[in-house]
Write an enzyme that holds these catalytic residues in place. Structure first.
Site, PDB file in Angstrom:
ATOM      1  N   LEU A  96      -0.849   3.634   5.486  1.00  0.00           N
ATOM      2  CA  LEU A  96      -0.187   4.730   6.089  1.00  0.00           C
ATOM      3  C   LEU A  96      -0.241   5.998   4.949  1.00  0.00           C
ATOM      4  O   LEU A  96       0.483   6.819   5.294  1.00  0.00           O
ATOM      5  CB  LEU A  96       1.439   4.225   6.095  1.00  0.00           C
ATOM      6  N   ARG A  97      -0.832   5.944   3.996  1.00  0.00           N
ATOM      7  CA  ARG A  97      -1.092   6.848   3.061  1.00  0.00           C
ATOM      8  C   ARG A  97      -1.512   8.319   3.486  1.00  0.00           C
ATOM      9  O   ARG A  97      -0.957   9.248   3.554  1.00  0.00           O
ATOM     10  CB  ARG A  97      -1.877   6.491   1.792  1.00  0.00           C
ATOM     11  N   GLY A  98      -2.742   7.998   4.405  1.00  0.00           N
ATOM     12  CA  GLY A  98      -3.018   9.086   5.164  1.00  0.00           C
ATOM     13  C   GLY A  98      -2.107   9.866   5.843  1.00  0.00           C
ATOM     14  O   GLY A  98      -2.038  11.237   5.702  1.00  0.00           O
TER      15      GLY A  98
END
Length: 351
Positions: A285-287
């Site tokens: 979920l970093r993006g």
């Protein structure tokens, strides 16, 4: 008398021609350091180091505890050393001063001890005190840590840097003795892809990925050469000529940092960002998180309280291009793939 580091003339940020993607990524990370840093990849001689060093000139002054090796914040416990926290708890007076945000250069041959700091075991065992010699991470707290040729750095050292950048703390352990200190910094790495790529799992930890190329336009090339010659001939008058635009951008950064907390991004836009990430098969979920933060920082930079689809279009290639799975048969640039997917999901043309 030998000039100090601060007296060396720095090329003005606002005079740099082109490389808009790199300049934007750097500015957004200064406005919101939680974006997670920038990886700048590009050809040799494209002004990567010059631009990063020019950025420091624009940064505001910060309050620090005087004579503290960690640049401790006198008001935020998360950004102060254990010694300063102990002084505050025992209600001792803490001396405060202001200083420019610092940039620390990490040399390629640096050892882990040089980066993280060392514990003097002899002193600890004989005198019973935790004798800690701070490293570069201590010096970089609340500042910028710049690693040129990061793709040539030992993977283990890159891991250490990324762990500290993500957690905001550095812990050194030797023979059962453990010391932690705040290490919250903006990590900026640069490199030439011809000399090797970073491992995907390390690359993913950088918030943004800016690509720079050699300027092809002849007029722009001439302008760059002329500016460099003028700067080298008389740095002071060259800097004076750009002082007004430098002051204006510096004020813009200060205002944007203050405004950032009130910038809103609608649920519909957040949903579409996550849809783009899911359809591009981006791991984790970093993006999603970085794109949210970068879009809000851009809106704040542009003096707005609300994120627009155009803000997202501007930042999303920088936030996602290095997170896409590499397809050896794919010839299209990963940034364009992100833009195409954005266009499909948002129903928004980028032509």
């Amino acid at each position: 008398m030998k000039p100090t580091e601060n007296e060396r003339p720095v090329f003005p940020f606002t005079s740099i021609v082109g490389q808009e993607e790199m300049k934007l990524a750097l500015l957004l990370n200064v406005i919101d350091p939680k974006i997670g840093g920038v990886m700048i990849m590009g050809d040799r001689g494209t002004g990567k180091s010059t631009t990063v060093r020019a950025l420091v000139d624009l940064l505001p002054e910060i309050q620090v505890v005087a004579n503290d090796p960690f640049n401790s914040d006198p008001h935020d416990p998360q950004l102060m050393s254990q010694e300063v926290r102990a002084m505050i708890q025992s209600q001792k007076e803490v001396p405060v001063t202001t200083t420019k945000i610092t940039m620390v250069d990490l040399p390629l041959g640096a050892t882990e001890d040089r980066v993280c700091g060392t514990i003097d075991l002899e002193k600890a065992l004989t005198e019973g005190v935790k004798a800690f010699e701070p490293g570069l991470l201590a010096k970089a707290n609340r500042g910028i840590l710049y690693v040129d040729e990061v793709n040539l750095l030992d993977d283990h050292l890159v891991d250490v840097l990324l762990d500290s950048a993500a957690s905001g703390w550095n812990t050194v352990e030797r023979e059962g003795i453990s010391i932690s200190h705040p290490a919250r910094f903006i990590l900026i790495g640069s490199g030439n892809p011809e000399e090797g790529e970073l491992r995907p799992q390390l690359l993913d930890r950088f918030g943004m990925h800016a690509q720079v190329g050699t300027v092809k336009d002849a007029e722009s090339r001439v302008k760059i050469v002329e500016q460099r010659a003028r700067f080298e001939e008389d740095p002071k008058s060259f800097r004076d000529a750009y002082q007004a635009s430098q002051d204006q951008l510096s004020q813009q950064i200060r205002d944007a940092r203050e405004r950032l907390g009130s910038v809103q991004i609608s649920y519909d836009l957040r949903l579409k960002i996550s849809q783009v990430c899911a359809e591009l098969d981006v791991d984790g979920l970093r993006g999603d998180i970085v794109t949210h933060r970068a879009a809000k920082a851009l809106a704040s930079l542009k003096s707005r309280q609300e994120v627009t689809p155009q803000d997202i279009l501007t930042v999303i290639p920088l936030c996602l291009r290095h997170r896409l799975r590499k397809d050896p048969l794919e010839s299209i640039d990963s940034g364009l793939l992100v833009q195409e997917k954005f266009s499909q999901v948002f129903g928004y043309s980028f032509q």
